[in-house]
Design a protein around this motif. Sequence first.
Motif, PDB file in Angstrom:
ATOM      1  N   ARG A  58       0.820  -1.208   0.000  1.00  0.00           N
ATOM      2  CA  ARG A  58       0.000   0.000   0.000  1.00  0.00           C
ATOM      3  C   ARG A  58       0.853   1.258   0.000  1.00  0.00           C
ATOM      4  O   ARG A  58       0.329   2.365   0.058  1.00  0.00           O
ATOM      5  N   GLY A  59       2.182   1.079  -0.051  1.00  0.00           N
ATOM      6  CA  GLY A  59       3.070   2.231  -0.080  1.00  0.00           C
ATOM      7  C   GLY A  59       3.492   2.730   1.281  1.00  0.00           C
ATOM      8  O   GLY A  59       4.135   3.785   1.387  1.00  0.00           O
ATOM      9  N   ALA A  76       1.225   1.462  -6.400  1.00  0.00           N
ATOM     10  CA  ALA A  76       0.007   1.422  -7.212  1.00  0.00           C
ATOM     11  C   ALA A  76       0.230   0.641  -8.499  1.00  0.00           C
ATOM     12  O   ALA A  76      -0.600  -0.194  -8.892  1.00  0.00           O
ATOM     13  N   LEU A  77       1.354   0.882  -9.176  1.00  0.00           N
ATOM     14  CA  LEU A  77       1.631   0.169 -10.429  1.00  0.00           C
ATOM     15  C   LEU A  77       1.852  -1.319 -10.178  1.00  0.00           C
ATOM     16  O   LEU A  77       1.391  -2.160 -10.969  1.00  0.00           O
ATOM     17  N   ALA A 141      -3.480   6.410 -11.547  1.00  0.00           N
ATOM     18  CA  ALA A 141      -2.335   5.620 -12.005  1.00  0.00           C
ATOM     19  C   ALA A 141      -2.625   4.132 -11.907  1.00  0.00           C
ATOM     20  O   ALA A 141      -2.306   3.363 -12.823  1.00  0.00           O
ATOM     21  N   GLU A 142      -3.228   3.707 -10.811  1.00  0.00           N
ATOM     22  CA  GLU A 142      -3.521   2.283 -10.639  1.00  0.00           C
ATOM     23  C   GLU A 142      -4.517   1.802 -11.690  1.00  0.00           C
ATOM     24  O   GLU A 142      -4.347   0.723 -12.274  1.00  0.00           O
ATOM     25  N   HIS A 148      -1.978  -0.784 -19.097  1.00  0.00           N
ATOM     26  CA  HIS A 148      -0.799  -0.184 -19.731  1.00  0.00           C
ATOM     27  C   HIS A 148       0.395  -0.280 -18.791  1.00  0.00           C
ATOM     28  O   HIS A 148       0.322   0.180 -17.652  1.00  0.00           O
ATOM     29  N   ALA A 149       1.497  -0.827 -19.297  1.00  0.00           N
ATOM     30  CA  ALA A 149       2.702  -0.957 -18.470  1.00  0.00           C
ATOM     31  C   ALA A 149       3.455   0.358 -18.338  1.00  0.00           C
ATOM     32  O   ALA A 149       4.252   0.523 -17.415  1.00  0.00           O
ATOM     33  N   ALA A 150       3.228   1.291 -19.252  1.00  0.00           N
ATOM     34  CA  ALA A 150       3.909   2.582 -19.223  1.00  0.00           C
ATOM     35  C   ALA A 150       2.884   3.710 -19.166  1.00  0.00           C
ATOM     36  O   ALA A 150       1.854   3.659 -19.841  1.00  0.00           O
ATOM     37  N   LEU A 151       3.189   4.716 -18.359  1.00  0.00           N
ATOM     38  CA  LEU A 151       2.337   5.892 -18.211  1.00  0.00           C
ATOM     39  C   LEU A 151       3.202   7.131 -18.351  1.00  0.00           C
ATOM     40  O   LEU A 151       4.377   7.131 -17.946  1.00  0.00           O
ATOM     41  N   LEU A 152       2.630   8.198 -18.879  1.00  0.00           N
ATOM     42  CA  LEU A 152       3.322   9.475 -18.927  1.00  0.00           C
ATOM     43  C   LEU A 152       2.569  10.449 -18.028  1.00  0.00           C
ATOM     44  O   LEU A 152       1.360  10.639 -18.200  1.00  0.00           O
ATOM     45  N   LEU A 153       3.276  11.047 -17.077  1.00  0.00           N
ATOM     46  CA  LEU A 153       2.668  11.991 -16.143  1.00  0.00           C
ATOM     47  C   LEU A 153       2.797  13.403 -16.706  1.00  0.00           C
ATOM     48  O   LEU A 153       3.901  13.841 -17.056  1.00  0.00           O
TER      49      LEU A 153
END
Length: 204
Positions: A58-59, A76-77, A141-142, A148-153
Amino acid sequence: MSPHDELVAVARSIFDRGLTHARTGNVSIRHGGDILVTPTGVSLGAVTADSLSLIDARGRHLDGPKPTKEAFLHAALLRARPDAGAVVHTHSTHAAAVSCLDGLDSADALPPLTAYFAMRVGRLPLLPYFAPGDTGLEPAAETAARDHAALLLRNHGPNVAGKDPATTLDALEELEETAKLFLLLRGSRTRPLTPQQRDALTSP
């Protein structure tokens, strides 16, 4: 190689390749049911095996120095992608530059200019802007990471999850190189892969 040493090797490789700078960027790796993550305020080029932080799924901070303020994002990822074993987040120059552009497709921020981008990254969602460390990003994000394995913030940089640190770093570097191509080609007519060509590369 122990998980600690593996994480340190990837962190230093990221720094040495110029994929992040100063004390930016963070890396995590699964460690049993918990997660090893780089600490806050330390350059990825200076991380050591005995200076890593341990968080739970949970971080929450369990042991070691204070973790990166984006530890929640790594957790989260990894929750969203149970087959993933590592997460890499950088402020790599070209991907960060793309994240600042207006008019991007939030569902697919970079076109599939090359076959390797299609294979290693796939579609790249662009998440809305949140200040660094803002846990309001966590649910978005979760949810996005489930597909998707990749995200752009937005106005920040990329996050990539993969089965192990080496695979994750490969995908991160492919994303950065494609962002570089995208910026170099702005204003020129391009011919990305067709949907059929991309699907053929990403189909199981």
